[in-house]
Design an enzyme around this catalytic site. Structure first.
Site, PDB file in Angstrom:
ATOM      1  N   THR A 190     120.087 154.532  80.646  1.00 12.23           N
ATOM      2  CA  THR A 190     118.782 154.372  79.994  1.00 12.23           C
ATOM      3  C   THR A 190     117.735 154.372  81.093  1.00 12.23           C
ATOM      4  O   THR A 190     117.695 153.450  81.917  1.00 12.23           O
ATOM      5  CB  THR A 190     118.708 153.037  79.226  1.00 12.23           C
ATOM      6  OG1 THR A 190     119.751 153.004  78.267  1.00 12.23           O
ATOM      7  CG2 THR A 190     117.361 152.902  78.520  1.00 12.23           C
ATOM      8  N   LYS A 203     115.705 156.564  72.427  1.00 15.90           N
ATOM      9  CA  LYS A 203     116.322 155.282  72.785  1.00 15.90           C
ATOM     10  C   LYS A 203     115.258 154.184  72.960  1.00 15.90           C
ATOM     11  O   LYS A 203     115.382 153.091  72.412  1.00 15.90           O
ATOM     12  CB  LYS A 203     117.121 155.473  74.086  1.00 15.90           C
ATOM     13  CG  LYS A 203     117.498 154.229  74.829  1.00 15.90           C
ATOM     14  CD  LYS A 203     118.765 153.603  74.324  1.00 15.90           C
ATOM     15  CE  LYS A 203     119.031 152.290  75.062  1.00 15.90           C
ATOM     16  NZ  LYS A 203     120.126 151.549  74.524  1.00 15.90           N
ATOM     17  N   LYS A 206     114.350 145.213  79.831  1.00 13.30           N
ATOM     18  CA  LYS A 206     114.279 146.488  80.568  1.00 13.30           C
ATOM     19  C   LYS A 206     113.772 147.596  79.638  1.00 13.30           C
ATOM     20  O   LYS A 206     112.877 148.371  79.992  1.00 13.30           O
ATOM     21  CB  LYS A 206     115.665 146.846  81.114  1.00 13.30           C
ATOM     22  CG  LYS A 206     115.729 148.239  81.719  1.00 13.30           C
ATOM     23  CD  LYS A 206     117.132 148.735  82.003  1.00 13.30           C
ATOM     24  CE  LYS A 206     117.085 150.235  82.294  1.00 13.30           C
ATOM     25  NZ  LYS A 206     118.376 150.841  82.548  1.00 13.30           N
TER      26      LYS A 206
HETATM   27  P1  NAD Z   1     126.004 147.929  85.514  1.00 10.86           P
HETATM   28  O1  NAD Z   1     125.065 147.367  86.500  1.00 10.86           O
HETATM   29  O2  NAD Z   1     127.155 147.089  85.041  1.00 10.86           O
HETATM   30  O3  NAD Z   1     126.641 149.298  86.084  1.00 10.86           O
HETATM   31  C1  NAD Z   1     125.936 150.217  86.873  1.00 10.86           C
HETATM   32  C2  NAD Z   1     126.910 150.749  87.925  1.00 10.86           C
HETATM   33  O4  NAD Z   1     126.248 151.774  88.674  1.00 10.86           O
HETATM   34  C3  NAD Z   1     127.370 149.681  88.919  1.00 10.86           C
HETATM   35  O5  NAD Z   1     128.783 149.633  88.956  1.00 10.86           O
HETATM   36  C4  NAD Z   1     126.774 150.160  90.257  1.00 10.86           C
HETATM   37  O6  NAD Z   1     127.586 149.851  91.375  1.00 10.86           O
HETATM   38  C5  NAD Z   1     126.697 151.654  90.014  1.00 10.86           C
HETATM   39  N1  NAD Z   1     125.749 152.336  90.902  1.00 10.86           N
HETATM   40  C6  NAD Z   1     124.457 152.038  91.178  1.00 10.86           C
HETATM   41  N2  NAD Z   1     123.928 152.915  92.050  1.00 10.86           N
HETATM   42  C7  NAD Z   1     124.907 153.802  92.336  1.00 10.86           C
HETATM   43  C8  NAD Z   1     124.984 154.951  93.185  1.00 10.86           C
HETATM   44  N3  NAD Z   1     123.948 155.333  93.914  1.00 10.86           N
HETATM   45  N4  NAD Z   1     126.159 155.616  93.234  1.00 10.86           N
HETATM   46  C9  NAD Z   1     127.217 155.214  92.493  1.00 10.86           C
HETATM   47  N5  NAD Z   1     127.211 154.146  91.684  1.00 10.86           N
HETATM   48  C10 NAD Z   1     126.071 153.440  91.610  1.00 10.86           C
HETATM   49  O7  NAD Z   1     125.113 148.413  84.277  1.00 10.86           O
HETATM   50  P2  NAD Z   1     125.601 148.727  82.767  1.00 10.86           P
HETATM   51  O8  NAD Z   1     125.467 147.510  81.929  1.00 10.86           O
HETATM   52  O9  NAD Z   1     126.896 149.446  82.820  1.00 10.86           O
HETATM   53  O10 NAD Z   1     124.418 149.704  82.316  1.00 10.86           O
HETATM   54  C11 NAD Z   1     124.356 151.049  82.757  1.00 10.86           C
HETATM   55  C12 NAD Z   1     123.269 151.756  81.994  1.00 10.86           C
HETATM   56  O11 NAD Z   1     123.543 151.679  80.594  1.00 10.86           O
HETATM   57  C13 NAD Z   1     121.879 151.163  82.186  1.00 10.86           C
HETATM   58  O12 NAD Z   1     120.949 152.206  82.296  1.00 10.86           O
HETATM   59  C14 NAD Z   1     121.668 150.348  80.928  1.00 10.86           C
HETATM   60  O13 NAD Z   1     120.301 150.195  80.595  1.00 10.86           O
HETATM   61  C15 NAD Z   1     122.413 151.182  79.912  1.00 10.86           C
HETATM   62  N6  NAD Z   1     122.888 150.435  78.731  1.00 10.86           N
HETATM   63  C16 NAD Z   1     123.536 149.247  78.894  1.00 10.86           C
HETATM   64  C17 NAD Z   1     124.003 148.561  77.760  1.00 10.86           C
HETATM   65  C18 NAD Z   1     124.722 147.250  77.923  1.00 10.86           C
HETATM   66  O14 NAD Z   1     124.908 146.550  76.911  1.00 10.86           O
HETATM   67  N7  NAD Z   1     125.179 146.887  79.101  1.00 10.86           N
HETATM   68  C19 NAD Z   1     123.791 149.096  76.480  1.00 10.86           C
HETATM   69  C20 NAD Z   1     123.148 150.321  76.353  1.00 10.86           C
HETATM   70  C21 NAD Z   1     122.706 150.988  77.493  1.00 10.86           C
END
Ligand code: NAD
Length: 302
Positions: free
Chosen positions: A99, A174, A249
């Site tokens: 997102t 979204k 966010k």
């Molecule tokens: P998270 O922080 O658990 O996971 C993100 C991952 O990206 C981490 O493991 C981090 O190490 C990795 N990362 C960051 N920079 C990187 C790079 N340069 N190279 C490789 N890996 C890298 O976050 P999440 O909860 O999994 O959310 C991910 C996305 O999904 C976000 O954009 C969030 O807004 C969206 N989202 C989350 C949810 C939720 O409920 N968690 C629901 C809908 C959408």
């Protein structure tokens, strides 16, 4: 586009980890890269091959899926000197499921298209539980051909896949949806707080309003008041679910988009301010429906 068999998955956090596992279960050969060794260990246990750079992950792969925190991470992973664009094979398909802000999505997709790649922005609705169950809803932005090509990649992770429009339209759908969700959650919570103050039983208010014109998803599927909807986080100590920090966010992204497009969204702005207050009072890690406890003047309980 020829059949997609091999996928590089970058960003295997709370959402990406289970999504990649579903791609493995869907029959794809998945190569994973993340900055965290911990999540890579987990990815190996789920059947992914793991590597130590973006380049190794994407070289020769038919498709790349990314699930990253924000626009700046997506820009650097795709556009960076050792990023996806510099290493992917000609004609590869990219699905960014993060997102992020609409402008970053459009910029990265525009660059991808210039270089001869296909790209969609494909953010998801549904939290970690839906990611694990393979029941996410994908809102996809991109050209028709890219959307068609993305279907087979998204299907093992999806209960629904919508084509929202051109590049950036998935992100627009979204953040507009989540702005509305934040507003309806606060409105629903306020109604339950006031009903109780007026001596109205919560279950009776639910029975009436859920069948009257106040009915909405935040009430009938995710009720912030404990009791009426057994599966809602309100009956589980407001454990997320979808955290208030994530909602904040998305509300911030919506306000940025409102500002840059010159759109008045006063309720969206108020929802952002209220979730920022909830976050500053310590509610960020709880489910977003827990904001009812702030409205109850009862932050000690969340
Ligand atoms: P998270 O922080 O658990 O996971 C993100 C991952 O990206 C981490 O493991 C981090 O190490 C990795 N990362 C960051 N920079 C990187 C790079 N340069 N190279 C490789 N890996 C890298 O976050 P999440 O909860 O999994 O959310 C991910 C996305 O999904 C976000 O954009 C969030 O807004 C969206 N989202 C989350 C949810 C939720 O409920 N968690 C629901 C809908 C959408």
């Amino acid at each position: 586009m020829s059949k997609i068999n091999t996928i590089a998955f970058i960003g295997l956090g709370n959402m990406g980890g289970p999504m990649a596992a579903n791609l493995v279960n869907g029959g794809f050969a998945v190569t994973a890269f993340d900055l965290s060794d911990e999540v890579l260990t987990q990815a190996r246990a789920q059947g992914c091959k793991t590597v130590s750079s973006i380049g190794e992950a994407v070289q020769g792969k038919d498709a790349v899926v990314t699930m990253l925190p924000a626009g700046k991470h997506v820009r650097s992973v795709y556009i960076g000197a050792n990023g996806v664009f510099a290493n992917a094979k000609t004609g590869a398909l990219f699905c960014d499921c993060s997102t992020i802000d609409v402008q970053s999505a459009r910029d990265v997709a525009g660059e991808a298209q210039k270089l001869g790649f296909s790209m969609v922005d494909s953010p998801v609705s549904g939290g970690v539980a839906a990611a694990s169950a393979g029941t996410l809803a994908f809102m996809v932005g991109g050209p028709d051909a890219a959307f068609e090509a993305a279907q087979s990649v998204l299907e093992p992770m999806a209960k629904a896949i919508y084509h929202a429009g051109d590049s950036g339209a998935g992100q627009a759908a979204k953040i507009c949806n989540n702005m509305l969700l934040g507003i309806t959650m606060i409105g629903t919570a306020e109604a339950f707080v006031l009903a109780k103050k007026l001596g109205l039983d919560s279950q009776r208010f639910f029975d009436i309003s859920a069948n009257a014109s106040g009915q909405n998803w935040s009430m009938t599927s995710y009720c912030p008041e404990p009791g009426p909807v057994p599966a809602s986080p309100a009956n589980n100590g407001y454990k997320p679910g979808f955290s208030a920090a994530m909602m904040l966010k998305d509300l911030r992204l919506a306000q940025d988009a409102a500002q840059s497009s010159g759109t008045a969204t006063p309720l969206g702005a108020e929802a952002q301010a209220l979730y920022a207050m909830f976050d500053s009072l310590g509610g960020g890690g709880t489910d977003f429906s827990g904001i009812i406890e702030m409205l109850n003047g009862n932050m000690g309980k969340v």
